[in-house]
Scaffold this active site. Structure first.
Site, mmCIF file in Angstrom:
data_model
loop_
_atom_site.group_PDB
_atom_site.id
_atom_site.type_symbol
_atom_site.label_atom_id
_atom_site.label_comp_id
_atom_site.label_asym_id
_atom_site.label_seq_id
_atom_site.Cartn_x
_atom_site.Cartn_y
_atom_site.Cartn_z
ATOM 1 C CD GLU A 1 -8.872 0.671 7.565
ATOM 2 O OE1 GLU A 1 -8.838 -0.154 8.497
ATOM 3 O OE2 GLU A 1 -8.177 1.692 7.580
ATOM 4 C CG ASP B 1 -0.270 -0.518 2.478
ATOM 5 O OD1 ASP B 1 0.943 -0.302 2.638
ATOM 6 O OD2 ASP B 1 -0.956 -1.137 3.301
#
Length: 290
Positions: free
Chosen positions: A148, A72
């Site tokens: 998430e 990421d």
């Protein structure tokens, strides 16, 4: 799925780094057959990278024929910002080893077209034949990369809005000021990680004990995205004793007993890196001691 329990963060870091080194040596990468390695950032892998650098400096490991893909990157953070994941990787690993710069792949959080950047990232992974081994860490809420809670378990590389808890957790890297933490990131998806031929997750600390328990003892759940590793044919979690605090005692004992069987009944020389049994020595010579 394998659960390997070690005493503390340092022991976990050394175990994972040694495992990565041995997997690379076993693979025997070349210019035409590179080893493709997926890498995380954050606090979880720092010790692993420190040990990999030591192995390289000791002449035990080369990165010359290794291709890396990071998980990421923040959106809007300059590439040379001290808290960008580009800076993190070069500071903690890449500048200390012999990896070729062209073999390093990190998402560009400042790309003009973020969706296109994510699409091209997936295409680059596919072009090199997929990822051989993906390392990962998790957050206290069980998120892997920036997937998430609530993320699709079939998700691919994409733009992701960060949860408030993640922003608060990452504020320690931004002078403890949550207003300085980016709200968006580019992240590989859960499915991107799980497509790797092997996945190894690092979980340390009591603050991640609940996430480990959800991952090991409960079902696959998009609210705890790391739980997707249960479905991987070659998934491994390496944790410290503190991270086991929410696990049932019988769960801890079970996974520890598997290691004991491997070592004392089968023999460590007969067990492959990924836990498979190479050969069975059997017979009266095989004894198992409690």
């Amino acid at each position: 799925m394998r659960l390997v329990i070690r005493k503390d963060f340092e022991a976990v870091s050394y175990h994972v780094a040694k495992y990565v080194k041995e997997r690379i040596k076993e693979f025997a990468p070349t210019a035409t057959k590179p080893f493709v390695l997926g890498l995380p950032t954050g606090s979880s892998p720092v010790g692993v990278y420190r040990n990999l650098v030591k192995f390289h400096q000791a002449g035990e490991l080369s990165f010359q024929h290794i291709i890396t893909f990071n998980m990421d990157e923040y959106v809007g953070l300059p590439r040379d910002h001290p808290e960008s994941y580009h800076s993190f990787m070069w500071s903690n690993l890449f500048k200390h080893v012999d990896i070729l710069p062209e073999n390093v792949h990190i998402l560009d959080g400042n790309a003009t077209d973020l969706d296109l950047e994510c699409q091209r990232y997936e295409e680059k992974i596919a072009a090199v034949g997929g990822i051989e081994l993906f390392l990962g860490g998790i957050g206290p809420d069980g998120h892997i990369a920036f997937n998430e809670p609530g993320s699709s378990l079939n998700s691919r590389t994409r733009v992701k809005t960060l949860a408030y808890d993640t922003i608060v957790a990452n504020a320690r890297f931004f002078d403890n000021d949550i207003t300085k933490v980016p709200n968006l990131a580019l992240t590989v998806g859960v499915a991107t990680v799980m497509d790797a031929r092997e996945v190894c997750i690092i979980i340390t600390g009591a603050h991640k004990a609940l996430a480990l328990a959800k991952c090991i003892e409960e079902g696959v759940n998009h609210m705890w995205t790391v739980s997707a590793i249960q479905l991987h044919p070659r998934g491994m979690v390496v944790c410290d004793e503190d991270a086991t605090l929410e696990l049932h005692v019988k769960t801890v004992n079970y996974f520890k007993s598997i290691e004991k069987v491997h070592e004392q009944l089968i023999g460590s020389d007969n067990v492959g890196l990924q836990g498979g049994v190479r050969s069975w020595r059997g017979g009266a010579e095989s004894t198992y001691h409690q």
